[in-house]
Write an enzyme that holds these catalytic residues in place. Structure first.
Site, mmCIF file in Angstrom:
data_model
loop_
_atom_site.group_PDB
_atom_site.id
_atom_site.type_symbol
_atom_site.label_atom_id
_atom_site.label_comp_id
_atom_site.label_asym_id
_atom_site.label_seq_id
_atom_site.Cartn_x
_atom_site.Cartn_y
_atom_site.Cartn_z
ATOM 1 N N SER A 48 -2.704 67.304 35.267
ATOM 2 C CA SER A 48 -3.898 66.895 34.524
ATOM 3 C C SER A 48 -5.199 67.339 35.185
ATOM 4 O O SER A 48 -6.226 67.399 34.521
ATOM 5 C CB SER A 48 -3.918 65.382 34.322
ATOM 6 O OG SER A 48 -4.169 64.717 35.536
ATOM 7 N N LYS A 79 -8.623 61.449 38.511
ATOM 8 C CA LYS A 79 -9.423 61.957 37.388
ATOM 9 C C LYS A 79 -10.849 62.230 37.861
ATOM 10 O O LYS A 79 -11.255 61.835 38.943
ATOM 11 C CB LYS A 79 -9.476 60.942 36.240
ATOM 12 C CG LYS A 79 -8.137 60.529 35.687
ATOM 13 C CD LYS A 79 -7.409 61.666 35.019
ATOM 14 C CE LYS A 79 -6.020 61.216 34.577
ATOM 15 N NZ LYS A 79 -5.157 62.311 34.240
#
Length: 157
Positions: free
Chosen positions: A33, A70
């Site tokens: 990701s 993230k």
């Protein structure tokens, strides 16, 4: 003998606590990701912080107590927008909040623009690999208390 045992237990306890309470942590990236910035299996150095800025890469404990990595794109008090595309039954997230981009998206899709404002101590996080990331676009903003570290250095690539 008893005194010696107690001293060694106390020293062991202090060593364990110092490792547990240390401000730095090595984190192994799992998944894709954050590609191309961070790769699966890469090791990064993360540090406990009290202030986070737009663009910081952070280590988060999610609702299921998983550890995820993230990037912060919106901070407390920021606005972010979705365009509702009813033709394809989806919401299109706008990562650029400039007025020009909002108008371009609205004219392209011709549908409603939905505005959200982040609350106090709330952050909007996304993965750099937007096509392969489970992030705030799905689970919504995260609370500051869920951020456990800020990535400060890439160790292994």
């Amino acid at each position: 003998m008893n005194k010696k045992f107690m001293v060694s237990c106390l020293i062991s306890l202090l060593v364990c606590l110092s490792f547990y309470l240390q401000p730095f942590k090595l984190v192994v990236i799992v998944g894709e990701s954050m590609m191309p910035t961070l790769r699966n299996g890469q090791v990064v150095l993360a540090k406990r912080e009290s202030k986070y800025n737009r663009g910081d890469i952070v280590v988060i404990k999610d609702a299921e107590s998983n550890i995820i990595v993230k990037r912060i794109i919106f901070r407390p008090g920021d606005y972010y927008y979705y365009i509702i595309d009813s033709d394809r039954f989806e919401m299109i997230f706008l990562s650029d909040n400039s007025f020009r981009k909002i108008l371009e998206a609205k004219s392209k899709y011709g549908h409603a623009v939905v505005e959200y404002k982040l609350g106090k101590k709330s952050y909007f996080v996304v993965g750099d690999n937007s096509n392969n990331s489970d992030d705030s676009r799905r689970f919504g903003p995260i609370l500051e208390e869920d951020i456990i570290y800020k990535v400060v250095k890439w160790i292994l690539r």
